[in-house]
Motif scaffolding. Structure first.
Motif, short mmCIF file in Angstrom:
data_model
loop_
_atom_site.label_atom_id
_atom_site.label_comp_id
_atom_site.label_asym_id
_atom_site.label_seq_id
_atom_site.Cartn_x
_atom_site.Cartn_y
_atom_site.Cartn_z
N ARG A 194 0.83 -1.21 0.00
CA ARG A 194 0.00 0.00 0.00
C ARG A 194 0.87 1.26 0.00
O ARG A 194 0.50 2.28 -0.58
N MET A 195 2.03 1.20 0.69
CA MET A 195 2.90 2.37 0.77
C MET A 195 3.41 2.81 -0.59
O MET A 195 3.59 4.01 -0.84
N SER A 245 1.90 2.14 -3.54
CA SER A 245 0.85 2.08 -4.55
C SER A 245 0.61 3.45 -5.16
O SER A 245 1.08 4.47 -4.66
N ARG A 302 -2.15 5.04 -5.24
CA ARG A 302 -2.97 5.83 -4.32
C ARG A 302 -2.11 6.55 -3.29
O ARG A 302 -2.33 7.73 -2.98
N SER A 303 -1.11 5.86 -2.75
CA SER A 303 -0.22 6.46 -1.76
C SER A 303 0.58 7.60 -2.37
O SER A 303 0.78 8.65 -1.73
N GLU A 339 -1.72 10.58 -2.68
CA GLU A 339 -1.95 11.20 -1.38
C GLU A 339 -0.72 11.99 -0.93
O GLU A 339 -0.85 13.09 -0.37
N LEU A 340 0.47 11.44 -1.18
CA LEU A 340 1.70 12.15 -0.83
C LEU A 340 1.83 13.45 -1.63
O LEU A 340 2.18 14.50 -1.09
#
Length: 356
Positions: A134-135, A137, A139-140, A143-144
């Motif tokens: 997840r980290m 991905s 999406r991550s 978000e970052l």
């Protein structure tokens, strides 16, 4: 094959099932922007009220100091309680309004869904390999990227505002407190508006991305769609077998009623319709069996074996076949033709009785 590439849009059933699990689409940035706008708007409206509360408390404490000889634990506790009271009276309206607005904004996006599935523990979330995946991905990373943009913009806005106020600091030393507070509030609100305008752009981007990511996660492969269809509608092979059995049972019941018919009208091989008429019970003759081609020949064969009168009448046979279903009474427009047919049948039966 199962596990294939997920290229198909989620079906309504898949979306409904995911919703029951609490998996719904929402953008947290949209909620944050609305709360930020509403929060500072409410604070601006309540500044006079808050100012009056703090002013009255300050005057009350100044008047009270003259009576306080020694600062005790009891006195400190009382002052602390009074401070909390002033704080809650001043802040509670804003806190309640923001809380209600947050619930409302989340509810609009989720359809006010309440699901117990989200409260159940999911042990796969504590799996370190899943966490690492997840980290790194997409999406991550998104978000970052959003967090970096928001933090950068907030720092730039604060730095610009503070930098513009520094040259005015000497003048503010000689200005009344109320005017300074009003001026600083105006500058702060201007800064907040700038931040909010940028956050709106971020929220629009986040809303579009969250919708894209949500629909992407719900995508299905062709095998999943087939399995879902089988689950909802039943296996097509089983349904076909069931329909065949039902047709066969209906055919058997129909053929069993042919020997009880009063007459069979045919055309001469393509169509056959068996009629029955009980003058004491039926308002009109009833179709007890009908068929075309092989079924028509089978009806005629059964009729011949059971001595059911058979007459060839092409228009009548075709009309009865097309205009009626099994156990239907004949249509009114065919009464005359059927009456003539039944008269012929009853006439032949009388002749047979006379002969015998």
């Amino acid at each position: 094959m199962a596990g294939g590439e997920k290229t198909e849009k989620a079906t309504p059933k898949k979306k409904k099932d995911e919703r029951k699990k609490g998996n719904v689409f929402q953008s947290k940035d949209v909620v944050s922007v609305v709360i930020l706008f509403a929060g500072f708007f409410l604070i601006t409206l309540l500044v006079p009220f808050t100012y009056q509360q703090v002013k009255h408390y300050f005057i009350f404490q100044v008047d009270k100091i003259a009576d306080v000889q020694t600062l005790t634990v009891t006195t400190c506790g009382q002052i602390f309680r009074e401070v909390l009271e002033v704080y809650f009276i001043s802040a509670l309206p804003v806190m309640l309004a923001i809380g209600v607005l947050m619930i409302f904004m989340v509810g609009i996006q989720t359809g006010f869904l309440v699901s117990g599935e989200l409260l159940k523990p999911k042990f796969n979330k504590i799996n370190p390999f899943t966490g690492i995946k997840r980290m790194f991905s997409l999406r991550s990373l998104v978000e970052l990227f959003k967090s970096i943009i928001k933090i950068t913009l907030i720092l730039v806005a604060i730095y610009t505002t503070v930098k513009s106020l520094i040259p005015l600091a000497p003048d503010m030393m000689t200005t009344e407190l109320a005017e300074n507070v009003a001026f600083i509030m105006d500058q702060t609100m201007s800064m907040v508006k700038t931040i909010c305008m940028v956050f709106i752009a971020v929220a629009i981007f986040d809303f579009a991305y969250q919708m894209f990511d949500y629909n992407k996660k719900l995508k299905m492969d062709k095998q999943e769609i087939k399995d879902e269809y089988k689950q909802m509608e039943g296996d097509p092979q089983v349904k076909g077998q069931r329909r065949n059995m039902q047709r066969q049972m209906s055919m058997n019941r129909m053929m069993a009623a042919v020997p009880e018919a009063d007459v069979i009208v045919r055309n001469p091989t393509h169509y056959a319709v068996a009629l029955k008429y009980d003058m004491d019970q039926d308002v009109a003759p009833i179709v007890v069996a009908k068929g075309k081609d092989l079924i028509a020949l089978r009806i005629v064969e059964i009729g011949e074996k059971n001595n059911v009168p058979i007459q060839e009448n092409r228009p009548l046979a075709r009309g009865l076949y097309e205009m009626t279903d099994i156990n239907d009474i004949i249509p009114a427009e065919l009464y005359k033709a059927v009456a003539e047919l039944l008269a012929w049948v009853y006439g032949n039966k009388k002749k047979d009785k006379i002969i015998t």
